[in-house]
Structures are given as C-alpha cells and as structure tokens.
Design a protein around this motif. Sequence first.
Motif, PDB file in Angstrom:
ATOM      1  N   ARG A   1     -38.324  51.219   9.377  1.00  7.03           N
ATOM      2  CA  ARG A   1     -39.388  50.402   8.795  1.00  7.03           C
ATOM      3  C   ARG A   1     -40.307  49.861   9.889  1.00  7.03           C
ATOM      4  O   ARG A   1     -40.629  48.681   9.960  1.00  7.03           O
ATOM      5  CB  ARG A   1     -38.808  49.262   7.943  1.00  7.03           C
ATOM      6  N   TRP A   2     -40.722  50.804  10.758  1.00  7.29           N
ATOM      7  CA  TRP A   2     -41.711  50.491  11.792  1.00  7.29           C
ATOM      8  C   TRP A   2     -43.052  50.296  11.108  1.00  7.29           C
ATOM      9  O   TRP A   2     -43.533  51.172  10.409  1.00  7.29           O
ATOM     10  CB  TRP A   2     -41.769  51.645  12.783  1.00  7.29           C
ATOM     11  N   ASN A   3     -43.658  49.148  11.308  1.00  8.72           N
ATOM     12  CA  ASN A   3     -44.919  48.797  10.663  1.00  8.72           C
ATOM     13  C   ASN A   3     -45.961  48.557  11.744  1.00  8.72           C
ATOM     14  O   ASN A   3     -46.003  47.504  12.368  1.00  8.72           O
ATOM     15  CB  ASN A   3     -44.736  47.548   9.804  1.00  8.72           C
TER      16      ASN A   3
ATOM     17  N   LYS B   1     -38.937  42.172   5.846  1.00  9.59           N
ATOM     18  CA  LYS B   1     -38.428  41.035   6.614  1.00  9.59           C
ATOM     19  C   LYS B   1     -38.056  41.505   8.018  1.00  9.59           C
ATOM     20  O   LYS B   1     -37.327  42.483   8.181  1.00  9.59           O
ATOM     21  CB  LYS B   1     -37.197  40.449   5.925  1.00  9.59           C
ATOM     22  N   VAL B   2     -38.558  40.810   9.022  1.00  4.62           N
ATOM     23  CA  VAL B   2     -38.302  41.189  10.411  1.00  4.62           C
ATOM     24  C   VAL B   2     -36.818  41.034  10.736  1.00  4.62           C
ATOM     25  O   VAL B   2     -36.179  40.046  10.365  1.00  4.62           O
ATOM     26  CB  VAL B   2     -39.139  40.324  11.377  1.00  4.62           C
TER      27      VAL B   2
ATOM     28  N   PHE C   1     -33.922  51.909  15.552  1.00  3.54           N
ATOM     29  CA  PHE C   1     -33.828  50.462  15.418  1.00  3.54           C
ATOM     30  C   PHE C   1     -34.356  50.039  14.051  1.00  3.54           C
ATOM     31  O   PHE C   1     -35.474  50.396  13.669  1.00  3.54           O
ATOM     32  CB  PHE C   1     -34.642  49.769  16.514  1.00  3.54           C
ATOM     33  N   LYS C   2     -33.569  49.279  13.326  1.00  2.00           N
ATOM     34  CA  LYS C   2     -34.012  48.720  12.053  1.00  2.00           C
ATOM     35  C   LYS C   2     -34.899  47.504  12.348  1.00  2.00           C
ATOM     36  O   LYS C   2     -34.449  46.358  12.329  1.00  2.00           O
ATOM     37  CB  LYS C   2     -32.801  48.316  11.203  1.00  2.00           C
ATOM     38  N   MET C   3     -36.172  47.773  12.594  1.00  2.00           N
ATOM     39  CA  MET C   3     -37.094  46.717  12.993  1.00  2.00           C
ATOM     40  C   MET C   3     -37.387  45.760  11.853  1.00  2.00           C
ATOM     41  O   MET C   3     -37.651  44.569  12.073  1.00  2.00           O
ATOM     42  CB  MET C   3     -38.376  47.343  13.515  1.00  2.00           C
TER      43      MET C   3
END
Length: 599
Positions: free
Chosen positions: A520-522, A350-351, A329-331
Amino acid sequence: MGKWKRILMLAVLFLFVSIFAVACSGNDEGEGDTEEPASAEEDTDDGGEEATGEPQSGGTITGAMDTAPAGVFNPIFYEEAYEANILDFTHEGLLSQDKELVFGPNLAKDWEINDDNTEITLNLEEGVKWHDGEEFTADDVVFTYKSIASPGYIEAGGVRTEYVEKLVGYEAFNSGETDEFEGVVAEDDYTVTFKFEEPNVTILKDVAFSIIPEHIFADVPIEEMPSHPATLNAGEVIGTGPFKFTEMLEREQYILEKHADYWEGEPYLDQIVWRIVDQSVMLGLLENGEIDFISDPNGVPAADFEDVDGMEHVEVIEQTDFGYQLMGFKMNHRTDADVESGTIDPANWKVNEDVGEKLVRQAMAYAIDRQAIVDNLLHGHGSVINAPIAQQFWAYDEEATTAYEYNPEKAAELLDEAGYVDTNDDGFRETPDGEEWIVNINYPTGNALREQSAPILAQFLEEAGIKIDLRQPKEMTAYVEELTNDNTDWDIYLLGWSLGSGDPDPSGLWRSVDPYNYGRWNNEESDQLIADALTPPDAFEQSFREEKYSEWQGLFSDELPALLLYAQNKIYGHNKRLNGIDPMPYGFINDPHLWWVSE
C-alpha cells in the motif's frame, strides 16, 4: 558477523534436504535470456534415447510441481504461477511474443492500427474450436474484456484492470452508469476492434490477454465467476489451447489431454500430467525417469545444479529470471470497511508506524547482506537487483538506483537519525517515543529458499538492533488472502513476482491503486511518472520512456516500498526423450503441441 555466517551455512546444509520452490507469481509471464537447448545425444539410461527421424505421435509426459495450484483455472481471475502451469496449456491470447519479445500473431492472424494509435482492428483465425467444439469468434474477445471491465470485477477478486482501463467507456461502464461497453467491438464473427480513449503506447500488449468462452460464462454474474464450475473443475474448464484440462486429484495430480482439433495442428503428445511432489524427492524422480521435466515456477534448485547437470539423460537449461524476490514493507493498512467492500482507496489507509519511516526502511536495506544470500543460498545462480523492472528490458537502469550494499554502520547511522535508539541497553532499539519496537516478518510455505531466507533476514535485522517477530509461515493460499486484505498488523512480507513480458510498465504492481501493491505504497510522484511514461505523444519515443522509468526507479529505490532481494536464475531440467522443447525468455512452456517423445 560470525553469527549470521553460521546461520547461512546451516541454511545451505538444510537446503540440500528440504523442499525448494520459487516465488508465487501474480502476473502471467516472465522473461530471461534463454539458452538454446543442447541437442539430444544417444543415451540408453532411463529413456534418454536420442530422437531420430520425424516427430512421433502419442505418449505421455510428466512434470513436477512442489506446490498444488490454488484451484482458480480462469485467466481473468487466477493469481498463482502454479495455476498458470495449467492455463498455459489450455488458454490463448490474440497475440504471442517471440524470443526478442516482439509481438506476433496467435488467435489473431493480423491487425491494423490507426494513425494515432487509438484503435486496433484484429482479424481472427477462422475455424478455431473451443475444447467443447464450439466456434471461437470475436464475441468471445468482447466478452472477455467486458468481464474484466465489469462492475464488481475487482470486488470479486479480479486484478487485471490494467488491460481495460484505457479503453473507451471504461469508467462509465465500470461505475454502472451504462450497460454498454464501447471499448471493444465485434465488427463481424472474425474481426474485432479495440478503441482507446487516448493514443496508446502499449496497444499490442493490451490486446494480448487470454480469452475466455462467452458461451460458458455469458449468464454467470461476475461475482460468481470465480466459484463457477468452469473456473474450478477439471473437465469443465474450456479454452482454445492445445491441451484440455480433463482430470485432477486435487493437490496430487492434474491431467491434460490433447485437443485433437487444435487450430495449429493436432498435438503429438496424448497427455501431459502434473504431479505434486516434495522438492526433496523431485530430483530423484527426474533421475529415475518417473518425471520428465521440472520447470516453472520452481525449477531445479541452484544447490542441485551440478547433480542434475551430471545426469546423462537430462538436459539442463539455465536462463536469467524475468522477476525477483522481495522483502516488502506494509507502509499502510486498509480499513476493515474497505477490505469488506473490496475497496482500494489510499485516502482511507492508515500509516504503519513500524515501517512507515523511509529512513527505517533504508536502514534495513543496508543491514542485509543480499550478495551473501545469492552466493550461499543460490550458489551464485542469481543476482542482486535494485529496480523492479526486469533486467532484460531496455528500461532497466541499475545506475539510477541506490545499491544498498551491506553496511551495518550506515544502517545504525540511519536508525539513530530516525530516532530509533536503544534506551534501556537490552540490545534492541526503541521507538522515538521510547516504546518497545517489534517488527514482524511474514512469509508463506512452499518455497524453501524463501523459507531459508526468512530467518537469515531476521538475524541481519536483529544484529542492527531491530527486535524481530519471525512468524510461523502460512500455506500460500491463506497467506495471499491475508496479504491482500492487509487490515492486520503485518510489517514485512516476503514474496516474489514473475513479471509480464509485454512491456516494462510497472502498472499493476506499484501504482497506489493497484491491487498487487500489497505494501500500500501511496506516492503521487510515482503514480505520475508511471503515467508520464505511457502518455503520448512523448511516450511514443523510447528515449522519453527510458528517462521516465529511470526517474521512477530512482524514486522507488529511495522510497523503498520493498527491498528487492535477488533475481534467481531459472534452471529447467527435462528428460532427453522429450523433444521439441524450446523455452521462451519468459517461460518453459512454448508450442507444446510440437512436443513429442522418443521411446
């Protein structure tokens, strides 16, 4: 459920006549439970004659890949498993691993670690020659690690900073504050010392990376190294391995010739040829003897296991894969400016509203019948997994995760809870703001199993009321570039990883700042758990690391930056005329200088 079952059956039928491949790999190695190759039996079909007596010198063997290497033949910059099929013959690291994944000698013959695990001094093999005849020395080791630590390495496309981040002086050197790198020191021509800022739990793994030649790249700026002829061109790629990469007809054929001065002894084979062929014809070529082996990263298709196993002149080896396929998933997305500069800064991300909500990702997991995919498309040659640590590692903990078994009712419940409901009775759910909700799925060509999975995944999600835009697949090189840049509108991506065998540490793939963290899991808690599992003195106890990795796997499973679809078994096939084959848990290519053919 009849609709998706029909799609599964169509996919299975199509699988028999389509191209098939396994995942692109970002990392070097993988693991699995290897089977001992069965002894060759006398056979007169298509060169399947039993080997008798001592190994014989001479001969050529041909392997098959269904996808051409992208063309970066440099250990510190390559990204794909297809390139690794060349590099595994041409380049070597200081250490190797055995079938129990215990580290042992390679270019380094022995070593000594100080009492607090902050320094390791390795004594190198003497008389090792690069393919061009130059001497291998400690300066090459220093140069390799200094290159990975250099300012501009990440911006040039490098992704292997995990090997240098813990070394003394990395931050100052990487930031340009100093031109000196203190972390790796050549004591003399055949002795090198690695110095770490803190006691290092993974010290052997961190010093085992493949070495590149200083005399070739010394005057090449780091930003130019990926496009340098010694990175790209057959005949100019230089390693210490048992075979030289000498010729290529790009996207068709890649030729390796023996390195007669190889330090472990002259290889028996004269030549190894890789042919790029469609999977649809690959098995026919194996059957008629035009190719000798099918190995990583694609292997023998599960659907064709019985057929290949029935070829009397072919040996089949099946082992658990040390990796997995995922639906990521492109979070978050990076900004255009960060993509342009090569910056990975979570503060600027950016979310992605389409899949940024955890309940939505969990609902999607419940909406997909992964076991049906394993049973129907993999013909049972694989398993559903829920944690992104190789199953064979001591750290893997299935019990710490959520199973996400197929449950459409639970999926609907979670989507309702998240506010995604069908407000206009068109069969698809709208966003909590009442806007049309469309989720796109992106995937690459070159892996027919993944290509078959994509529409099935889309169908499962649409049955849950999620409108899907299943996009046309892209060629792998273009796909990876867009996946990496991610200043796009992507929501879901399909990919596979072959994991490193050195340690279960998930650094490199799942920390917030990791380049391969494509979704881009943060998550600060995730980053902290990964760090804790490597922080001495507690981390010198395996039980402590097990505890931290269990917590991390539970967090990953809950946050779900990616749904792990399955771990596909590796199925290798080779002509019995090819002897000396002894796959490691993490790959087919092992001691190829000992491979030989009986004609």
